[in-house]
Motif scaffolding. Structure first.
Motif, PDB file in Angstrom:
ATOM      1  N   LEU A 200       9.913  20.248  -2.006  1.00 28.73           N
ATOM      2  CA  LEU A 200       9.748  19.601  -0.714  1.00 28.73           C
ATOM      3  C   LEU A 200      11.047  18.924  -0.311  1.00 28.73           C
ATOM      4  N   ILE A 201      11.382  19.035   0.977  1.00 22.48           N
ATOM      5  CA  ILE A 201      12.635  18.460   1.474  1.00 22.48           C
ATOM      6  C   ILE A 201      12.403  17.825   2.844  1.00 22.48           C
ATOM      7  N   ASP A 202      13.382  17.106   3.313  1.00 20.90           N
ATOM      8  CA  ASP A 202      13.408  16.562   4.681  1.00 20.90           C
ATOM      9  C   ASP A 202      12.193  15.683   4.979  1.00 20.90           C
ATOM     10  N   VAL A 203      12.021  14.620   4.216  1.00 28.41           N
ATOM     11  CA  VAL A 203      10.893  13.712   4.425  1.00 28.41           C
ATOM     12  C   VAL A 203      11.104  12.882   5.680  1.00 28.41           C
ATOM     13  N   GLU A 204      10.034  12.725   6.453  1.00 22.83           N
ATOM     14  CA  GLU A 204      10.098  11.867   7.631  1.00 22.83           C
ATOM     15  C   GLU A 204       8.713  11.297   7.914  1.00 22.83           C
ATOM     16  N   ALA A 205       8.699  10.127   8.544  1.00 21.50           N
ATOM     17  CA  ALA A 205       7.415   9.545   8.941  1.00 21.50           C
ATOM     18  C   ALA A 205       6.725  10.493   9.919  1.00 21.50           C
ATOM     19  N   PHE A 206       5.417  10.689   9.724  1.00 17.94           N
ATOM     20  CA  PHE A 206       4.670  11.624  10.563  1.00 17.94           C
ATOM     21  C   PHE A 206       4.180  10.888  11.805  1.00 17.94           C
ATOM     22  N   LYS A 207       4.632  11.325  12.970  1.00 16.69           N
ATOM     23  CA  LYS A 207       4.388  10.602  14.204  1.00 16.69           C
ATOM     24  C   LYS A 207       3.318  11.234  15.097  1.00 16.69           C
ATOM     25  N   GLU A 208       2.698  12.346  14.621  1.00 16.21           N
ATOM     26  CA  GLU A 208       1.678  12.999  15.456  1.00 16.21           C
ATOM     27  C   GLU A 208       0.343  12.261  15.412  1.00 16.21           C
ATOM     28  N   ILE A 209       0.170  11.388  14.413  1.00 22.14           N
ATOM     29  CA  ILE A 209      -1.037  10.557  14.311  1.00 22.14           C
ATOM     30  C   ILE A 209      -0.662   9.147  14.763  1.00 22.14           C
ATOM     31  N   PRO A 210      -1.508   8.498  15.575  1.00 18.23           N
ATOM     32  CA  PRO A 210      -1.163   7.174  16.121  1.00 18.23           C
ATOM     33  C   PRO A 210      -0.796   6.169  15.030  1.00 18.23           C
ATOM     34  N   ALA A 211       0.175   5.302  15.335  1.00 13.03           N
ATOM     35  CA  ALA A 211       0.635   4.296  14.384  1.00 13.03           C
ATOM     36  C   ALA A 211      -0.399   3.181  14.236  1.00 13.03           C
ATOM     37  N   THR A 212      -0.368   2.521  13.085  1.00 11.24           N
ATOM     38  CA  THR A 212      -1.198   1.350  12.820  1.00 11.24           C
ATOM     39  C   THR A 212      -0.413   0.421  11.905  1.00 11.24           C
ATOM     40  N   ASP A 213      -0.680  -0.865  11.984  1.00  6.35           N
ATOM     41  CA  ASP A 213       0.008  -1.827  11.120  1.00  6.35           C
ATOM     42  C   ASP A 213      -0.580  -1.868   9.723  1.00  6.35           C
ATOM     43  N   TYR A 214      -1.714  -1.172   9.523  1.00  8.55           N
ATOM     44  CA  TYR A 214      -2.429  -1.273   8.253  1.00  8.55           C
ATOM     45  C   TYR A 214      -2.497   0.098   7.588  1.00  8.55           C
ATOM     46  N   HIS A 215      -3.457   0.286   6.688  1.00 11.32           N
ATOM     47  CA  HIS A 215      -3.523   1.544   5.946  1.00 11.32           C
ATOM     48  C   HIS A 215      -3.763   2.741   6.865  1.00 11.32           C
ATOM     49  N   LYS A 216      -2.995   3.791   6.620  1.00 11.77           N
ATOM     50  CA  LYS A 216      -3.192   5.099   7.241  1.00 11.77           C
ATOM     51  C   LYS A 216      -2.837   6.111   6.155  1.00 11.77           C
ATOM     52  N   SER A 217      -3.808   6.852   5.663  1.00 12.23           N
ATOM     53  CA  SER A 217      -3.550   7.606   4.429  1.00 12.23           C
ATOM     54  C   SER A 217      -4.507   8.795   4.288  1.00 12.23           C
ATOM     55  N   THR A 218      -4.368   9.482   3.153  1.00 10.69           N
ATOM     56  CA  THR A 218      -5.173  10.642   2.723  1.00 10.69           C
ATOM     57  C   THR A 218      -5.489  11.586   3.877  1.00 10.69           C
ATOM     58  N   PRO A 219      -4.457  12.201   4.477  1.00  7.43           N
ATOM     59  CA  PRO A 219      -4.685  13.072   5.631  1.00  7.43           C
ATOM     60  C   PRO A 219      -5.204  14.452   5.244  1.00  7.43           C
ATOM     61  N   TYR A 220      -5.882  15.094   6.182  1.00  9.97           N
ATOM     62  CA  TYR A 220      -6.237  16.504   6.045  1.00  9.97           C
ATOM     63  C   TYR A 220      -6.260  17.113   7.442  1.00  9.97           C
ATOM     64  N   PHE A 221      -5.669  18.298   7.580  1.00 10.13           N
ATOM     65  CA  PHE A 221      -5.628  18.962   8.881  1.00 10.13           C
ATOM     66  C   PHE A 221      -6.522  20.194   8.867  1.00 10.13           C
ATOM     67  N   SER A 222      -7.468  20.255   9.829  1.00 10.90           N
ATOM     68  CA  SER A 222      -8.350  21.411   9.982  1.00 10.90           C
ATOM     69  C   SER A 222      -7.742  22.374  10.990  1.00 10.90           C
ATOM     70  N   GLU A 223      -7.415  23.593  10.524  1.00  9.34           N
ATOM     71  CA  GLU A 223      -6.891  24.621  11.418  1.00  9.34           C
ATOM     72  C   GLU A 223      -7.938  25.009  12.460  1.00  9.34           C
TER      73      GLU A 223
END
Length: 636
Positions: A200-223
């Motif tokens: 894995l390379i080129d790590v960046e904060a994922f901005k497609e999901i709205p920001a929050t000041d608290y926990h945002k975690s364990t993502p899953y994307f349904s095609e």
């Protein structure tokens, strides 16, 4: 440290809202997760007063969380002996502590002594995995790498997305608050692009999901739904929301490509996490701690319609869920992968796999073994087909040699990871009535005839049996007063039948027999040789196959073959012809599965024992003559 990120993902309860319920400084430290300080405080308090059982368990948990399993096991065992307040989850910690102290034999003895109070699934799962993990053959074909993108903080919960993966991390960010229990940033979601060799390379904060000041975690994307599922803190207008006890829990939300956000699993007193949406069944799987939990955190699913929840949460049941914690469900090719800290694993959290059966039940969860699993925590397993290597994927672990509290690891494998097993399910039924046979015995035997595993069929005759993979197995079913079913399969046949409902029919001996001429004989259709010959024709062979089947079902059966003719022709030729026919029948039976012990005699009686008045010289119609031409298989 015990799987810290379970605590990170569980709700944070501010001390100020609960202090009024605690009178002990040690208790306060314990509920603030300051386990080392809690141990010291409890030891001071023990010199002044006797600790309550609840406090002793808190102390045991503190020892457990700091890796002092010897002291933890002593406390758990003492409380368990003297009181009944121990939860299923602490029962698991007690056995985990014994396991960490290399007291596996003591665990097995303890399980045997409590067998009547423990679920049969737990006992079977434990015995099966203990057996699997003792297999010394090299079954791990994986290449596992720690990834360069890992930070000094926690990196976990990978999920496939486009040309890379999403993952959760507590790495510091300027715009992210600090989570008090850990002193690290609240979890956020990041994206890393997939490089060569499953790196894995080129790590960046994922901005497609709205920001929050608290926990945002364990993502899953349904095609299928073009929707993100993820865990986040319960908050409104930028402020955390608490229940009446001051508890802030975690919820599951979705964010779709049309920029619509909504909570789909939310309760201020219950945390939901590790969502996984199965595009094939439209079921949303997740982990949570409800009142019907079998221990700590259990796995559940809800039925959905296009992502809209249509059912109450359904617990996956005791075959999957245990007195421990189960998290991180992931389905690939009909197999459920998840992690559990149940006591019969290799360490803390281990990765398991279980095949999903057509009736929504599961095979015994199988530990993926050393390599994928370690003596510490391994979780968040994902896998996909890889055109170069066969299969590839990722998981998280805090095993030795990592860069942070939890690291991401990549792997490539040629075959499905984990020790291969043979699993078979179906019914044992009465072949005549098709009714299931309660209490029937089902066995799997190896090439030498030794019993590998034996189970008892349920009330409706249903069974499920599972063993480590063999090159050949013999499947047997038996029940008192019934025949024996026995069939042998090589590997190709085993692959074919283990994904089906395998039904075995047994018959009662009396259902195969009838009284005829004051004798007990096998029940067959009338058959005739061609006139004047002793050559087997199709009709004769068809009935002889029934004889073979009957004897194979009852191997101790003994037969007398008695062949008779009518009175047409000379007595001597009829005698010779009937004997030839009896011998031909005997030879056929011996070539097709019977042995000499099954056949007492084969005698041709000619026209000696006619059953009507068609004696020599009497005029009789053909059908009356044919009543005398017969072969009886007399059962002794």
């Amino acid at each position: 440290m015990r799987f810290k990120l379970i605590i990170v993902l569980l709700a944070f309860v501010p001390f100020t809202s609960m202090a009024q319920d605690r009178k002990s400084k040690a208790d306060i430290l314990f509920y603030e997760y300051q386990y080392e300080k809690a141990i010291a405080a409890y030891r001071v308090e023990m010199e002044k007063n006797t600790l309550t059982n609840h406090q002793l368990l808190n102390l045991a948990d503190s020892y457990f969380s700091t890796g002092n399993h010897k002291n933890a096991s002593k406390l758990y065992l003492n409380v368990n002996k003297n009181d009944t307040i121990m939860s299923a989850n602490r029962f698991n910690k007690m056995l985990q502590s014994l396991s960490k102290n290399s007291e596996k034999d003591r665990i097995k003895t303890f399980l045997n002594s409590k067998a009547d109070k423990l679920s049969p699934e737990l006992l079977e799962n434990a015995a099966f995995n203990y057996n699997l993990l003792e297999i010394t053959e090299d079954t791990d074909n994986s290449i596992i790498r720690n990834l360069a993108i890992n930070s000094a903080q926690g990196d976990l919960s990978p999920a496939f997305y486009k040309n890379g993966i999403l993952f959760s991390s507590s790495r510091a960010r300027n715009n992210k608050n600090i989570y008090e229990p850990t002193g690290e940033s609240y979890l956020d979601i990041y994206f890393a692009r997939l490089g060569s060799n499953n790196t894995l390379i080129d790590v960046e904060a994922f901005k497609e999901i709205p920001a929050t000041d608290y926990h945002k975690s364990t993502p899953y994307f349904s095609e299928k739904l073009a929707t993100f599922f993820y865990t986040l803190s319960n908050a409104e207008e930028g402020e955390l929301k608490y229940d009446e006890n001051g508890k802030n829990s975690l919820a599951v939300g979705t964010f779709s490509k049309n920029n619509r956000f909504r909570f789909i699993l939310k309760d201020l007193s219950t945390s939901f996490y590790y969502p996984f949406f199965d595009d094939n069944t439209e079921r949303l799987y997740f982990a949570a701690s409800f009142d019907d939990s079998y221990g700590g955190t259990d796995l559940y699913y809800v039925n959905t319609n296009n992502g809209q929840i249509m059912s109450a949460p359904i617990n996956l049941g005791p075959r999957i869920n245990s007195p421990g914690n189960e998290i991180a469900p992931y389905i690939f090719n009909g197999t459920l992968y998840f992690s559990s800290d149940i006591f019969y694993g290799l360490g803390g959290m281990d990765i398991y796999k279980s095949n999903i059966l057509p009736n929504d039940s599961f095979t015994i969860p199988v530990n993926l073994g050393e390599g994928m699993n370690s003596s510490l925590d391994d979780f968040g397993f994902i896998i996909q087909n890889d055109e170069n290597s066969g299969l590839s994927g990722f998981f998280a672990s805090n095993r030795a040699g990592g860069k942070g509290r939890d690291d991401l690891y990549g792997f490539v494998v040629k075959n499905t990871p984990g020790i291969k097993t043979f699993s078979l399910g179906g019914k044992v039924v009465n072949l005549s009535t098709k009714v299931g046979l309660k209490g029937a015995q089902v066995r799997l035997l190896n090439q030498k005839g030794a019993i590998l595993r034996e189970v008892i069929a349920g009330n409706d005759g249903s069974f499920r049996i599972e063993i480590p993979w063999k090159s050949q197995v013999t499947i047997q079913a038996m029940s008192d007063g019934y025949s024996i079913f026995s069939t042998t399969y090589s590997e190709e046949g085993m692959e074919e039948i283990q994904n089906t409902s395998y039904n075995m029919g047994l018959v009662k001996m009396e259902d195969l027999m009838v009284q005829l001429e004051d004798k007990t004989v096998l029940k067959l259709s009338k058959f005739y040789f061609d006139k004047g010959t002793s050559v087997l024709n199709a009709q004769v062979e068809n009935e002889l196959k029934k004889v073979v089947d009957a004897v194979l079902r009852f191997p101790q059966m003994k037969l007398r073959i008695q062949s008779h003719t009518d009175t047409r022709g000379s007595s001597s030729s009829n005698k010779r012809l009937s004997q030839e026919r009896a011998d031909v029948i005997k030879n056929y039976l011996l070539k097709n599965g019977l042995n000499s012990n099954n056949i007492i005699e084969a005698i041709g009686y000619g026209e000696e024992n006619i059953v009507n008045n068609c004696v020599n010289g009497a005029y009789c119609l053909d059908f009356l003559h044919k009543q005398n031409e017969r072969t009886l298989f007399v059962v002794e």
